[in-house]
Design a protein around this motif. Structure first.
Motif, PDB file in Angstrom:
ATOM      1  N   LEU B  89       0.041   2.827  52.813  1.00 29.45           N
ATOM      2  CA  LEU B  89       0.522   1.445  52.785  1.00 29.45           C
ATOM      3  C   LEU B  89       0.010   0.783  51.510  1.00 29.45           C
ATOM      4  O   LEU B  89      -1.055   1.121  51.021  1.00 29.45           O
ATOM      5  CB  LEU B  89       0.027   0.680  54.015  1.00 29.45           C
ATOM      6  CG  LEU B  89       0.569   1.188  55.351  1.00 29.45           C
ATOM      7  CD1 LEU B  89      -0.148   0.503  56.497  1.00 29.45           C
ATOM      8  CD2 LEU B  89       2.065   0.977  55.445  1.00 29.45           C
ATOM      9  N   PHE B  90       0.787  -0.164  50.979  1.00 29.04           N
ATOM     10  CA  PHE B  90       0.386  -0.812  49.728  1.00 29.04           C
ATOM     11  C   PHE B  90      -0.674  -1.865  50.043  1.00 29.04           C
ATOM     12  O   PHE B  90      -0.380  -2.859  50.719  1.00 29.04           O
ATOM     13  CB  PHE B  90       1.594  -1.454  49.052  1.00 29.04           C
ATOM     14  CG  PHE B  90       2.713  -0.474  48.810  1.00 29.04           C
ATOM     15  CD1 PHE B  90       2.493   0.676  48.065  1.00 29.04           C
ATOM     16  CD2 PHE B  90       3.964  -0.683  49.341  1.00 29.04           C
ATOM     17  CE1 PHE B  90       3.502   1.592  47.861  1.00 29.04           C
ATOM     18  CE2 PHE B  90       4.993   0.227  49.137  1.00 29.04           C
ATOM     19  CZ  PHE B  90       4.758   1.377  48.393  1.00 29.04           C
ATOM     20  N   HIS B  92      -1.996  -4.152  48.309  1.00 28.98           N
ATOM     21  CA  HIS B  92      -1.880  -5.477  47.698  1.00 28.98           C
ATOM     22  C   HIS B  92      -0.768  -6.310  48.339  1.00 28.98           C
ATOM     23  O   HIS B  92      -0.551  -7.440  47.948  1.00 28.98           O
ATOM     24  CB  HIS B  92      -1.654  -5.347  46.199  1.00 28.98           C
ATOM     25  CG  HIS B  92      -0.413  -4.576  45.843  1.00 28.98           C
ATOM     26  ND1 HIS B  92      -0.258  -3.239  46.157  1.00 28.98           N
ATOM     27  CD2 HIS B  92       0.718  -4.939  45.213  1.00 28.98           C
ATOM     28  CE1 HIS B  92       0.920  -2.831  45.726  1.00 28.98           C
ATOM     29  NE2 HIS B  92       1.534  -3.833  45.156  1.00 28.98           N
ATOM     30  N   PHE B 101       9.611  -3.502  51.331  1.00 24.98           N
ATOM     31  CA  PHE B 101       9.576  -2.897  49.994  1.00 24.98           C
ATOM     32  C   PHE B 101      10.899  -2.215  49.633  1.00 24.98           C
ATOM     33  O   PHE B 101      11.499  -2.471  48.595  1.00 24.98           O
ATOM     34  CB  PHE B 101       8.425  -1.889  49.917  1.00 24.98           C
ATOM     35  CG  PHE B 101       8.078  -1.454  48.517  1.00 24.98           C
ATOM     36  CD1 PHE B 101       7.160  -2.159  47.766  1.00 24.98           C
ATOM     37  CD2 PHE B 101       8.670  -0.332  47.960  1.00 24.98           C
ATOM     38  CE1 PHE B 101       6.834  -1.764  46.478  1.00 24.98           C
ATOM     39  CE2 PHE B 101       8.356   0.067  46.675  1.00 24.98           C
ATOM     40  CZ  PHE B 101       7.433  -0.649  45.935  1.00 24.98           C
ATOM     41  N   GLY B 102      11.359  -1.339  50.530  1.00 24.87           N
ATOM     42  CA  GLY B 102      12.592  -0.604  50.255  1.00 24.87           C
ATOM     43  C   GLY B 102      13.818  -1.501  50.298  1.00 24.87           C
ATOM     44  O   GLY B 102      14.740  -1.347  49.500  1.00 24.87           O
ATOM     45  N   LEU B 105      14.196  -3.512  47.129  1.00 29.19           N
ATOM     46  CA  LEU B 105      14.707  -2.689  46.029  1.00 29.19           C
ATOM     47  C   LEU B 105      16.220  -2.530  46.141  1.00 29.19           C
ATOM     48  O   LEU B 105      16.912  -2.403  45.142  1.00 29.19           O
ATOM     49  CB  LEU B 105      14.037  -1.307  46.041  1.00 29.19           C
ATOM     50  CG  LEU B 105      12.578  -1.273  45.605  1.00 29.19           C
ATOM     51  CD1 LEU B 105      11.966   0.081  45.908  1.00 29.19           C
ATOM     52  CD2 LEU B 105      12.457  -1.577  44.123  1.00 29.19           C
ATOM     53  N   ARG B 149       7.896   0.842  58.093  1.00 29.36           N
ATOM     54  CA  ARG B 149       8.322   0.782  56.704  1.00 29.36           C
ATOM     55  C   ARG B 149       9.338   1.877  56.391  1.00 29.36           C
ATOM     56  O   ARG B 149      10.235   1.705  55.576  1.00 29.36           O
ATOM     57  CB  ARG B 149       7.088   0.928  55.792  1.00 29.36           C
ATOM     58  CG  ARG B 149       7.399   0.739  54.333  1.00 29.36           C
ATOM     59  CD  ARG B 149       6.162   0.864  53.483  1.00 29.36           C
ATOM     60  NE  ARG B 149       5.646   2.233  53.499  1.00 29.36           N
ATOM     61  CZ  ARG B 149       4.634   2.646  52.754  1.00 29.36           C
ATOM     62  NH1 ARG B 149       4.013   1.800  51.958  1.00 29.36           N
ATOM     63  NH2 ARG B 149       4.218   3.889  52.812  1.00 29.36           N
ATOM     64  N   ALA B 150       9.171   3.031  57.057  1.00 32.86           N
ATOM     65  CA  ALA B 150      10.089   4.133  56.801  1.00 32.86           C
ATOM     66  C   ALA B 150      11.416   3.937  57.532  1.00 32.86           C
ATOM     67  O   ALA B 150      12.479   4.128  56.956  1.00 32.86           O
ATOM     68  CB  ALA B 150       9.445   5.452  57.204  1.00 32.86           C
ATOM     69  N   ASN B 153      14.586   1.325  56.576  1.00 35.29           N
ATOM     70  CA  ASN B 153      15.615   1.683  55.598  1.00 35.29           C
ATOM     71  C   ASN B 153      16.752   2.493  56.205  1.00 35.29           C
ATOM     72  O   ASN B 153      17.644   2.921  55.494  1.00 35.29           O
ATOM     73  CB  ASN B 153      14.994   2.475  54.451  1.00 35.29           C
ATOM     74  CG  ASN B 153      13.895   1.707  53.773  1.00 35.29           C
ATOM     75  OD1 ASN B 153      14.135   0.669  53.183  1.00 35.29           O
ATOM     76  ND2 ASN B 153      12.666   2.203  53.887  1.00 35.29           N
TER      77      ASN B 153
END
Lengths: 266, 480
Positions: B89-90, B92, B101-102, B105, B149-150, B153
């Motif tokens: 995991l990011f 920040h 996140f995805g 983008l 998170r996966a 998308n």
């Protein structure tokens, strides 16, 4: 156990003496001189003088611009180097890193003298470009202090984070700007702190490269050599406060990044 | 459109060009399946997964997604998402930004992103966590965010690389069920990597057992457990008793000194490996049992007792709900369906070798004394070391290539490095009734199979001793 802590307390004594003699007392002496006139009476004339004389303010401004330029140039040179070294799969990357840091081990005077000769070959007369020469000289001198913390921070970034970014659809550039760059901010802050502050007060590099414009270091020097300890001390105090404020500011931002990340110094 | 969502064709992966981490993997995965890659650590399962994700490129072979070759596509161009072992995991970004996140983008509208994030947080049971910092989450919560998170998308395939490895046992069991439910809800193809056989059996539609870069068996959990295709699979999946046996009749196999009926039919006299699961052995009185033995130890395991029975030289592990005291004589019966007969992969050690000028033979990174006269019947050596054949022909054997064959039982291991002709590390061991079967790998990846009654450890460095007369040499065909 009790004996042990008793012994430990004695071990601290030399350091206390050192601190008192070389840190605390000089600071008080500095403050004393800064707030007294030539006759020894209390005055804030020196303090007001600092902010009203065009001489000191101009010098402060010049020093800040010079230090800022040096820091930016250092960052622009150091970041790609640190990034490429940290992310490459080269086996001998520590050797290459060493090559960047090694000049620090060669005598300072020798290095700057050599640089002076090279610049003279190119420019014929160093006096024509005092600002550029100073930036080159200080960048050369301080570059390792910028590379090392950035390199260490990038090395510490988990490789799976960039993989995760790619996995979620980020191109190489996007995964750099959205993941690596934000995560390397602590390293950038340490690097900037370690370059900006010494550049602000640097004196020797500029002197050797014939920068005749006054910078803070030489201004203080000139007051002291004219036996005006009072104004010289005041300038030092003001600089100290500026630096303290800046460190506090960057330190705060540093902590905001990520609780766990501790930036690594050289 | 292809019948399979993912197809691996002759995949080989090598990092140094010499040793293959993954060797010739062929696999088809159907849309919507829950497939598990199962194997011991370092077997190449994660490497295979990383090739499907796009983090590694195969050295050879093709990866097809929906019939299209994606081997050369970078990870960001594949409709595949990964849940990483350590979550990745990011740090920040907060929970919401991590999950989005995805989507960001992909330039999705803001309100849609918000909707999707809150929906996916519901799926992983962490509603209202949007603004939380990653460092404030527990391991289990981070795991759920990584999954969220996966899946947000909506990938065609979700890859999970030992995602539960860092969780404690209770949390792991919970997450196993949740993942299985999620798989049913989402209808996405899951490819799951684990070394935990129980996890694989619980969750998968299909298990791919991998060892040493090679697929050992592909099948449903029931298939893998009940009909292991070789001794490795039998040993790796669950507890098992493995014995050396011999076919002694039509559907009859003899092991543990008794002839049992079985369902497998192999040629008479064939040497086989026999696997019997501990729960499949029925304990009776000594008179009624096919074989007899003495209880050597009893361990209480909660659901059952695990008893170890001494039978002549061999040990038999049995799981039973009834208690039998140590020292009791018992009889044991094994039904025909409970006996799994397998043809051993390696019957003897075969290598390619070269005769040296001292009439020794070099093979498998070592040099051994041997009897070169067996290459030509009726021949003998003269005093200069030349071979004189029956027809009085003089032959210089130096550099002649030969096939070297050594029976498994003729190799012994020694910890004195100079005692044997070659040395290697033990890479695998399996307990077979009354002895252990070891695989010893030399530095250039030649494998020896060795039987030994004593217990050695995995990774032990041993030298391999072979008596001169046990090395069987034959001339390589075509070479003279």
């Amino acid at each position: 156990m009790k004996h042990n802590s008793f012994f430990r307390r004695y071990l601290g004594i030399p350091y206390i003496i050192y601190l008192v003699l070389f840190v605390v007392m000089p600071l008080f002496v500095l403050i004393y001189y800064a707030f007294t006139g030539r006759d020894g009476s209390f005055t804030v004339k020196n303090f007001i003088g600092f902010f009203t004389q065009s001489n000191t303010l101009g010098t402060l401004f010049y020093s800040v611009v010079l230090a800022f330029t040096t820091t930016v140039v250092c960052l622009l040179v150091a970041y790609p180097v640190a990034y490429i070294l940290a992310t490459s799969s080269l086996k001998k990357k520590s050797v290459i890193l060493m090559a960047f840091v090694m000049p620090m081990w060669i005598n300072f005077t020798l290095r700057i003298t050599a640089l002076k000769e090279i610049l003279t070959l190119i420019e014929h007369n160093l006096a024509f470009h005092p600002f550029i020469n100073s930036v080159i000289g200080m960048t050369y001198d301080f570059l390792p202090f910028m590379i090392m913390p950035i390199y260490n921070v990038i090395m510490g970034i988990d490789k799976s984070l960039t993989e995760a970014a790619g996995d979620l659809g980020a191109s190489t550039l996007q995964s750099f700007t959205k993941v690596v760059l934000p995560l390397s901010v602590p390293g950038i802050i340490s690097g900037v702190t370690m370059v900006f502050l010494p550049s602000m007060t640097n004196y020797v590099v500029l002197d050797m490269l014939y920068n005749s414009t006054y910078i803070m270091g030489s201004l203080i020097g000139s007051y002291f050599s004219a036996y005006d300890w009072h104004n010289g001390s005041m300038i030092s105090i003001v600089l100290l406060v500026i630096i303290l404020l800046m460190t506090a500011l960057t330190g705060k931002k540093d902590g905001k990044g990520d609780g766990k990340k501790k930036e690594a110094y050289v | 459109m292809s019948e399979y969502i993912i197809e691996l064709k002759d995949i080989v992966k090598s990092y140094d060009g010499e040793t293959n981490v993954v060797e010739n993997i062929n696999l088809q995965i159907k849309k919507g399946e829950f497939v598990t890659f199962l194997g011991p650590s370092g077997c190449g399962k994660t490497t295979t997964l990383r090739m499907i994700a796009g983090f590694e490129t195969p050295s050879c072979g093709q990866i097809l997604l929906d019939g299209k070759d994606i081997s050369a596509l970078p990870p960001n161009k594949r409709p595949i998402n990964t849940v990483f072992q350590r979550y990745a995991l990011f740090p920040h970004l907060n929970v919401e930004d991590n999950i989005a996140f995805g989507l960001k983008l992909n330039k999705l509208p803001k309100d849609e992103i918000k909707k999707k994030v809150s929906h996916v947080l519901e799926v992983v049971d962490l509603e209202g966590f949007e603004k939380r910092k990653i460092s404030t989450l527990s391991g289990g919560q981070q795991q759920r965010i990584a999954i969220a998170r996966a899946i947000v998308n909506e990938p065609e395939v979700l890859l999970l690389d030992e995602p539960l490895g860092a969780l404690d046992l209770k949390m792991r069991k919970e997450m196993q069920l949740e993942l299985k439910n999620m798989h049913e809800q989402l209808g996405i193809t899951f490819i799951y990597v684990t070394h935990d056989q129980e996890e694989a059996l619980t969750m998968s539609d299909k298990i791919v057992v991998i060892a040493d870069g090679v697929i050992q068996q592909v099948g449903t959990p029931e298939d893998i457990y009940n009909e292991p295709s070789n001794a490795f699979v039998a040993d790796f999946i669950g507890e098992s008793n493995i014995y050396n046996g011999k076919m002694t009749g039509n559907k009859k196999v003899t092991f543990l000194g008794h002839e049992f009926d079985c369902l497998d039919d192999y040629t008479l006299g064939k040497k086989v490996d026999v696997v019997v699961r501990p729960e499949d052995i029925i304990i009776t009185t000594p008179d009624e049992g096919q074989i007899k033995g003495v209880v050597e130890s009893v361990i209480f395991k909660g659901m059952h007792y695990e008893i170890i029975v001494d039978h002549e030289e061999s040990e038999i592990v049995i799981q039973t709900t009834k208690f039998y005291p140590k020292g009791q004589k018992i009889g044991m019966n094994i039904g025909p369906d409970e006996i799994h007969v397998m043809i051993p992969e390696v019957a003897s050690n075969v290598f390619e070798g070269v005769i040296t000028k001292n009439n020794t033979v070099e093979f498998a990174d070592g040099e051994y004394e041997c009897d070169v006269t067996m290459l030509y019947p009726g021949s003998h050596l003269d005093d200069k070391g030349y071979l004189i054949t029956q027809e009085n022909e003089k032959i210089d054997l130096t550099d002649v290539e030969v096939k070297v064959e050594v029976e498994i039982r003729d190799v012994t291991m020694s910890d004195d490095e100079d005692e044997g002709g070659t040395c290697g590390n033990i890479i695998d061991l399996i307990y077979i009734g009354d002895h252990y079967r070891y695989t010893v790998r030399t530095k250039n990846e030649e494998d020896f199979v060795v039987d030994d009654k004593d217990l050695w450890n995995e990774n032990d460095y041993v030298s391999l001793v072979i008596p001169k007369e046990k090395i069987k040499l034959t001339l390589k065909e075509g070479g003279e």
